[in-house]
Design a protein around this motif. Structure first.
Motif, PDB file in Angstrom:
ATOM      1  N   GLY A  99     -39.069  20.040  47.833  1.00 35.54           N
ATOM      2  CA  GLY A  99     -38.373  19.212  46.855  1.00 35.54           C
ATOM      3  C   GLY A  99     -39.277  18.787  45.720  1.00 35.54           C
ATOM      4  N   TRP A 100     -38.672  18.220  44.687  1.00 33.60           N
ATOM      5  CA  TRP A 100     -39.416  17.725  43.519  1.00 33.60           C
ATOM      6  C   TRP A 100     -38.872  16.379  43.051  1.00 33.60           C
ATOM      7  CZ3 TRP A 100     -39.438  22.990  44.220  1.00 33.60           C
ATOM      8  CH2 TRP A 100     -40.673  23.627  44.034  1.00 33.60           C
ATOM      9  N   ASP A 101     -39.795  15.551  42.596  1.00 34.91           N
ATOM     10  CA  ASP A 101     -39.501  14.254  41.986  1.00 34.91           C
ATOM     11  C   ASP A 101     -39.429  14.473  40.475  1.00 34.91           C
ATOM     12  OD1 ASP A 101     -39.051  11.587  42.005  1.00 34.91           O
ATOM     13  OD2 ASP A 101     -41.040  10.996  42.680  1.00 34.91           O
ATOM     14  N   CYS A 102     -38.318  14.104  39.848  1.00 37.52           N
ATOM     15  CA  CYS A 102     -38.057  14.605  38.493  1.00 37.52           C
ATOM     16  C   CYS A 102     -37.904  13.563  37.386  1.00 37.52           C
ATOM     17  CB  CYS A 102     -36.775  15.454  38.499  1.00 37.52           C
ATOM     18  SG  CYS A 102     -36.793  16.791  39.698  1.00 37.52           S
ATOM     19  N   HIS A 103     -37.686  12.302  37.733  1.00 40.27           N
ATOM     20  CA  HIS A 103     -37.466  11.298  36.695  1.00 40.27           C
ATOM     21  C   HIS A 103     -38.754  10.546  36.381  1.00 40.27           C
ATOM     22  CE1 HIS A 103     -33.297  11.574  38.533  1.00 40.27           C
ATOM     23  NE2 HIS A 103     -33.092  11.901  37.273  1.00 40.27           N
ATOM     24  N   GLY A 104     -38.713   9.676  35.385  1.00 43.10           N
ATOM     25  CA  GLY A 104     -39.822   8.770  35.163  1.00 43.10           C
ATOM     26  C   GLY A 104     -40.607   8.970  33.888  1.00 43.10           C
ATOM     27  N   LEU A 105     -41.539   8.053  33.692  1.00 42.00           N
ATOM     28  CA  LEU A 105     -42.283   7.948  32.448  1.00 42.00           C
ATOM     29  C   LEU A 105     -43.159   9.152  32.108  1.00 42.00           C
ATOM     30  CD1 LEU A 105     -43.023   6.140  30.024  1.00 42.00           C
ATOM     31  CD2 LEU A 105     -44.851   5.183  31.434  1.00 42.00           C
ATOM     32  N   PRO A 106     -43.925   9.722  33.045  1.00 39.49           N
ATOM     33  CA  PRO A 106     -44.799  10.843  32.643  1.00 39.49           C
ATOM     34  C   PRO A 106     -44.053  11.975  31.954  1.00 39.49           C
ATOM     35  CG  PRO A 106     -45.412  10.068  34.817  1.00 39.49           C
ATOM     36  CD  PRO A 106     -44.138   9.361  34.467  1.00 39.49           C
ATOM     37  N   ILE A 107     -42.858  12.282  32.430  1.00 37.16           N
ATOM     38  CA  ILE A 107     -42.067  13.334  31.783  1.00 37.16           C
ATOM     39  C   ILE A 107     -41.612  12.863  30.404  1.00 37.16           C
ATOM     40  CG2 ILE A 107     -39.855  14.571  31.893  1.00 37.16           C
ATOM     41  CD1 ILE A 107     -40.319  14.863  34.912  1.00 37.16           C
ATOM     42  N   GLU A 108     -41.235  11.607  30.286  1.00 34.62           N
ATOM     43  CA  GLU A 108     -40.857  11.061  28.977  1.00 34.62           C
ATOM     44  C   GLU A 108     -42.014  11.215  27.979  1.00 34.62           C
ATOM     45  OE1 GLU A 108     -38.973   7.299  28.605  1.00 34.62           O
ATOM     46  OE2 GLU A 108     -38.097   7.360  30.593  1.00 34.62           O
ATOM     47  N   LYS A 113     -44.463  13.789  23.239  1.00 34.21           N
ATOM     48  CA  LYS A 113     -45.568  14.524  22.602  1.00 34.21           C
ATOM     49  C   LYS A 113     -45.060  15.761  21.886  1.00 34.21           C
ATOM     50  CE  LYS A 113     -49.414  13.278  25.673  1.00 34.21           C
ATOM     51  NZ  LYS A 113     -50.374  13.809  26.683  1.00 34.21           N
ATOM     52  N   THR A 114     -44.101  16.428  22.497  1.00 36.73           N
ATOM     53  CA  THR A 114     -43.607  17.696  21.952  1.00 36.73           C
ATOM     54  C   THR A 114     -42.553  17.487  20.870  1.00 36.73           C
ATOM     55  OG1 THR A 114     -44.001  18.738  24.106  1.00 36.73           O
ATOM     56  CG2 THR A 114     -42.572  19.926  22.556  1.00 36.73           C
ATOM     57  N   HIS A 115     -41.662  16.526  21.081  1.00 34.55           N
ATOM     58  CA  HIS A 115     -40.492  16.404  20.212  1.00 34.55           C
ATOM     59  C   HIS A 115     -40.463  15.123  19.385  1.00 34.55           C
ATOM     60  CE1 HIS A 115     -38.576  19.882  22.160  1.00 34.55           C
ATOM     61  NE2 HIS A 115     -39.015  19.385  23.310  1.00 34.55           N
ATOM     62  N   GLY A 116     -41.417  14.234  19.616  1.00 34.76           N
ATOM     63  CA  GLY A 116     -41.414  12.980  18.882  1.00 34.76           C
ATOM     64  C   GLY A 116     -40.573  11.915  19.567  1.00 34.76           C
ATOM     65  N   LYS A 117     -40.601  10.702  19.012  1.00 35.30           N
ATOM     66  CA  LYS A 117     -39.927   9.571  19.639  1.00 35.30           C
ATOM     67  C   LYS A 117     -38.545   9.283  19.060  1.00 35.30           C
ATOM     68  CE  LYS A 117     -44.146   7.144  21.023  1.00 35.30           C
ATOM     69  NZ  LYS A 117     -44.880   5.853  21.001  1.00 35.30           N
ATOM     70  N   ASN A 118     -38.298   9.717  17.871  1.00 31.64           N
ATOM     71  CA  ASN A 118     -37.034   9.373  17.205  1.00 31.64           C
ATOM     72  C   ASN A 118     -35.933  10.368  17.566  1.00 31.64           C
ATOM     73  OD1 ASN A 118     -38.232   7.144  15.892  1.00 31.64           O
ATOM     74  ND2 ASN A 118     -39.101   8.535  14.347  1.00 31.64           N
ATOM     75  N   ILE A 119     -35.565  10.365  18.825  1.00 35.70           N
ATOM     76  CA  ILE A 119     -34.527  11.279  19.320  1.00 35.70           C
ATOM     77  C   ILE A 119     -33.460  10.425  19.985  1.00 35.70           C
ATOM     78  CG2 ILE A 119     -34.058  13.264  20.808  1.00 35.70           C
ATOM     79  CD1 ILE A 119     -37.078  13.822  20.799  1.00 35.70           C
ATOM     80  N   ASP A 120     -32.187  10.776  19.774  1.00 35.83           N
ATOM     81  CA  ASP A 120     -31.144   9.980  20.410  1.00 35.83           C
ATOM     82  C   ASP A 120     -31.256  10.123  21.926  1.00 35.83           C
ATOM     83  OD1 ASP A 120     -28.776  11.849  21.545  1.00 35.83           O
ATOM     84  OD2 ASP A 120     -29.662  12.788  19.768  1.00 35.83           O
ATOM     85  N   ALA A 121     -30.825   9.083  22.646  1.00 32.15           N
ATOM     86  CA  ALA A 121     -31.074   8.968  24.084  1.00 32.15           C
ATOM     87  C   ALA A 121     -30.513  10.139  24.877  1.00 32.15           C
ATOM     88  CB  ALA A 121     -30.489   7.658  24.606  1.00 32.15           C
ATOM     89  N   ALA A 122     -29.304  10.572  24.558  1.00 34.67           N
ATOM     90  CA  ALA A 122     -28.683  11.660  25.327  1.00 34.67           C
ATOM     91  C   ALA A 122     -29.481  12.956  25.169  1.00 34.67           C
ATOM     92  CB  ALA A 122     -27.237  11.868  24.893  1.00 34.67           C
ATOM     93  N   THR A 123     -29.874  13.269  23.937  1.00 34.66           N
ATOM     94  CA  THR A 123     -30.670  14.475  23.698  1.00 34.66           C
ATOM     95  C   THR A 123     -32.021  14.364  24.391  1.00 34.66           C
ATOM     96  OG1 THR A 123     -29.596  14.795  21.556  1.00 34.66           O
ATOM     97  CG2 THR A 123     -31.683  15.948  21.926  1.00 34.66           C
TER      98      THR A 123
END
Length: 952
Positions: A99-108, A113-123
């Motif tokens: 199994g894998w743990d998938c949610h949380g801050l490190p992924i955010e 880093k890749t896409h920037g911070k100004n992205i709507d929440a759903a995207t």
């Protein structure tokens, strides 16, 4: 006849032959086996073969879906695989669902880093989901490359819609059971994360802080005088506190004293001070006030309860309260109390109904309305507060203190305690027992569950017990975007949950099951609440990721039909006593009243060859991918099994080279066994055990004894003992004794003679036992050996009907489709083991004398020697029955036993001629002119009835 005319007898020997190569070439060949396992659906075949057996469930703790696997991951997965495979061989149905743990801050953070911070929440959540999926595929490939067999096509992922929905149902169960509550309670808060942290996300590092002693002026001196049994006090009085967090003083609500401590009223040049008697001298020395200081009176902390004090820089009064949390280790014996910034402060403040004031925002800055420090960060506020205290005469001492301080495990920055509206699972919450009516708290249930758990190693119990005994309530809410929501509606005025909460939660869970967590985030409350929507807030909290992984027992073990609840074993690193082991325990107790596991196994961390922690900056990181590319996964697996995982696991190039040498010794043994079975058909050439030679039966007895020991070690998860005993068996029992003696019989006896077939019978069973013993550890090599054992021999006829349509070929078989080898039964094994242990001791004594003669230049090989054993009565009775077979045991050309009072060995070079075929030095070489260069034994084996052996 001249030497040049002598025949070449090499072709008359039964020289071994096998396609099993001396060099494993594992790094190049293992990927082929990985591919074959996948193509042949090896894991599915094992499940089919094991169907109906008793279950053994090792539940996989989910690694985090971020970054390539490191050496710690490899250790973890290899240990799990060894256990699952050994249980399969022990006759269990042991499925392994990774199994894998998938949610949380490190992924955010990675997505930002890749896409920037100004992205709507759903995207943003979609990008997080895609990133986690990509990371899982990368990690999965490496885990499979390690030789780990499992249901890799159907793993569990905490971001699967079904998992997210079931997690919400578990949350609902815990809320209905009365364990969940909402409160403004101080929690670990990371300013950089902008979120509360779990206990497991906090680590302690050294930090330099301003340590200050601050005087709180007594508001009513007359009241204070009465409490000290004085007529009056003639100077201002200050109750002195000591703190390393000046920034928390704006939130001060009281000063705590210990009720039983003695407190002194001390006259100094700076007025009257109240200090704990036991800390008085140290405090006065710190203030430079020791000289001329005079103790006026004493009283207890309890007597001072309720005294009012002026806040040191705000126009308000705070009370003196008492609590057992106050210590006399350092400071003044008086504790500045801010319930919004400390857990002990919160607990004692709750008893007194103090305000839980938190003037600090999520970003670590004071709210603009806060006097003196409004708008400043807490770290900027520290020096200003100190300056203010200095200016108004409240500061008695100020120094810098290096001390252990909580830090965020991700950002490595200091964290703070701050009270926020969060959701908690209460350790002191619980339901009344039906029988006794006594309230059984979650803490009590968890302690009982720990007591019922088996621990490997045993010290894990005390560690987990201490953590459960002392842990605070579990803050399960987070302020994250990429996480499983807490789908609650709270009343805007009272904060109470909607009365239809269980019903509403199930509706949301069903939607999440179809659409994922986005179903909640996109939900308009009016859809479910109708007109009530105007009175309720839709919570924006997400669940702690430790809650995600902590409920895998409910979302996986209870939901996957091939699994079972509770699990037999959870296995993780030692840090998981405060992480997954604990979160699983608490959620299990809250929902089922017990732990979701029967046993816990803990392994240590990997360090370099010098015992240093691995870090990129030190350049001492050993990547599992590199080890596999250079040496092969089986070498990595052997290193894991060789190391006592209960402590730190050391790895380095030098250590790996030693492991490679150990592997080669095992492989050489396997090559010898397989080569000498190349013309053996277990059906056509099987002999009753009564027809075996005595040394063959001894080898069988050794194997049975070892198999029992190894099975016990596998059951106790003592893999380093298994490797030690396997290596000893291969190098000493087989290579250094049995196989060494056996070579002559295998090579020189008649190809179909009883003597040779008896040896092959023993080798057949030894090989089948050995390949199973080693397969959980050396899985690729085990499969390679099994292919040789299962494949038809080129020297044997193909079984009838084995044409193109005859079904699976033997090489489609696998060692993991079988159980431990059933060794043939024989009577009197204990006596056999005792007898040959004594014979081996005599052989060792002879070998020592032979080596002395060889070093002196008297002989080359031991076959050039003749031995006379002067034997005591016991030794004579042991050796005399061997007759001429004694020379084969000693690997000498001649061996005699003569009675004597004590044991003594006499060795001498042989004066006889060397046989061109068997290389023994015998007096009857050339006794048969028609067979020049041969001894009588070889003539008989080639052209007569063959030699007769009974013992060796």
């Amino acid at each position: 006849m001249p030497d040049y005319a002598k025949p070449d007898y090499k072709s008359t020997l039964n020289l071994p032959d096998t396609p099993f190569p001396m060099r494993g070439d594992l790094a190049k060949r293992e990927p082929g086996w990985v591919k074959a396992w996948q193509e042949k659906k090896r894991y599915e075949a094992i499940r089919k073969a094991a169907a109906g057996r008793p279950k053994f469930i090792l539940h996989d703790g989910p690694p985090y879906a971020n970054g390539d696997i490191h050496i710690g991951h490899a250790v973890n997965k290899i240990l799990k695989d060894i256990i699952v495979k050994s249980k399969t061989l022990s006759g269990f149905d042991a499925p392994y669902v990774p199994g894998w743990d998938c949610h949380g801050l490190p992924i955010e953070l990675q997505v930002e880093k890749t896409h920037g911070k100004n992205i709507d929440a759903a995207t943003f959540r979609e990008l997080c989901r895609a990133y986690a999926a990509e990371q899982i595929e990368r990690q999965k490939a490496d885990f499979i490359r390690l030789g780990v067999l499992g249901d890799w096509e159907n793993p569990y992922r905490t971001m699967d819609f079904s998992f997210e929905a079931e997690q919400l149902r578990v949350l609902g169960q815990i809320q209905q059971a009365g364990y969940l509550y909402q409160g403004a309670k101080p929690v670990h808060w990371c300013v950089d994360c902008g979120s509360a942290l779990a206990e497991a996300e906090v680590e302690y590092e050294d930090k330099t802080s301003p340590a200050i002693d601050v005087g709180f002026t007594v508001a009513d001196p007359a009241d204070l005088a009465r409490r000290f049994d004085l007529a009056a006090v003639d100077q201002p009085v200050q109750l002195v506190i000591w703190t390393t967090t000046p920034w928390t003083l704006p939130a001060n609500q009281a000063v705590s004293l210990h009720p039983e401590f003695q407190y002194a009223l001390v006259r100094t040049s700076k007025g009257l001070l109240i200090l704990a008697e036991s800390l008085r001298e140290a405090a006065l020395a710190r203030y430079g006030l020791s000289e001329a200081a005079e103790v006026v009176a004493h009283t207890t902390g309890q007597a001072l309860e309720g005294v009012l004090l002026w806040h040191p820089f705000q126009e308000r009064q705070v009370p003196v309260i008492v609590g057992d949390h106050v210590t006399a280790d350092a400071g003044t014996g008086a504790v500045h109390t801010a319930p919004g910034h400390g857990l002990d402060d919160y607990v004692v403040g709750s008893r007194y109904g103090l305000k839980v004031d938190n003037p600090v925002g999520d970003d670590g800055r004071f709210y603009a309305s806060v006097p003196l420090v409004g708008g400043m960060s807490i770290w900027q506020a520290n020096p200003l507060i100190v300056e203010t205290l200095q200016a108004n005469g409240s500061l008695l001492a100020h120094e810098k203190l290096l001390h252990s301080y909580p830090h965020c495990w991700r950002h490595k920055t200091p964290i703070i305690f701050r009270a926020t509206r969060q959701w908690f699972i209460g350790m002191e919450s619980g339901e009344r027992g039906a029988e006794s009516g006594k309230r059984k708290t979650l803490r009590e249930q968890a302690m009982a569950a720990v007591d019922a758990t088996q621990f490997f190693p045993h010290w894990g119990r005390a560690r987990l017990e201490a953590m459960i005994r002392n842990r605070p309530d579990w803050c399960v809410s987070r302020q994250r975007n990429w996480g499983v929501p807490m789908p609650f509606f709270t009343h805007k005025e009272t904060g109470e949950l909607h009365p239809r909460t269980p019903e509403l939660l199930e509706i949301v869970a069903q939607r999440v099951e179809q659409q994922g967590i986005e179903a909640w985030f996109a939900l308009d409350p009016a859809e479910l609440l109708g007109d009530d929507a105007a009175h309720y807030d839709k919570t924006g909290h997400t669940l702690d990721v430790w809650f995600d992984s902590g409920v895998t027992h409910a979302c996986v073990l209870k939901r996957r039909p091939e699994l079972a609840h509770p699990a037999d074993l959870y296995l993780e690193g030692s840090d998981q006593h405060r992480g997954w082991f604990q979160s699983s325990l608490l959620t299990g107790c809250a929902t089922d009243g017990r732990a979701p596991y029967d046993a816990l196994l803990t392994h240590g961390f990997v360090v370099d060859g010098k015992g240093h922690k691995m870090s990129k900056s030190k350049g001492n990181v050993v990547a599992p991918q590199k080890v596999m590319d250079q040496y092969g996964a089986d070498i990595l697996r052997l290193w894991v099994a060789t190391t006592d995982y209960s402590g730190e696991l050391s790895i380095s190039d030098e250590i790996l080279k030693r492991v490679v040498e150990s592997y080669r010794r095992i492989r050489n043994t396997l090559k010898f066994l397989l080569a000498n079975l190349s013309d053996f058909d277990p059906k056509a050439h099987a002999l009753p055990i009564e027809d075996w030679l005595e040394i063959d039966r001894y080898a069988l007895a050794l194997a049975r004894q070892l198999q029992g020991e190894l099975q016990a070690h596998y059951d106790a998860y003592e893999f380093h003992f298994i490797v030690q005993k396997l290596q000893s068996f291969c190098s000493e029992d087989l290579g250094g004794f049995y196989l060494d003696i056996l070579k002559d019989r295998l090579y020189t006896s008649g190809a179909d003679s009883r003597a040779r077939r008896a040896a092959q019978n023993a080798l057949y069973h030894l090989t089948h036992a050995l390949v199973r013993w080693m397969a959980p550890i050396l899985s690729f090599t085990g499969e390679e050996v099994w292919e040789q054992l299962a494949a038809p021999s080129p020297t044997l006829p193909r079984p009838a009907g084995a044409g193109a349509n005859a079904g699976p070929t033997p090489v489609d078989d696998s060692v993991f489709l079988h159980t431990w080898h059933a060794l043939p039964e024989q009577a009197g094994e204990e006596a056999l083991l005792e007898r040959w242990t004594r014979i081996r001791a005599v052989r060792a004594m002879v070998s020592k004398e032979l080596e002395t003669l060889r070093v002196a230049g008297g002989i080359g090989s031991s076959l050039q020697a003749e031995v006379t054993l002067h034997a005591s009565p016991d030794t004579y009775a042991l050796l005399a029955p061997l007759g001429d077979d004694l020379r084969f045991v000693l690997i000498t050309s001649q061996a005699r036993v003569v009675p004597a009072n004590a044991d003594r060995v006499e060795v001498a070079p042989s004066t006889s001629q060397k046989c061109d075929r068997c290389w023994h030095y015998r007096a009857d070489v050339d006794a048969h002119p028609e067979h020049p260069g041969l001894c009588g034994r070889c003539v008989s084996n080639l052209h007569g009835t063959g030699e007769v052996r009974k013992h060796a």
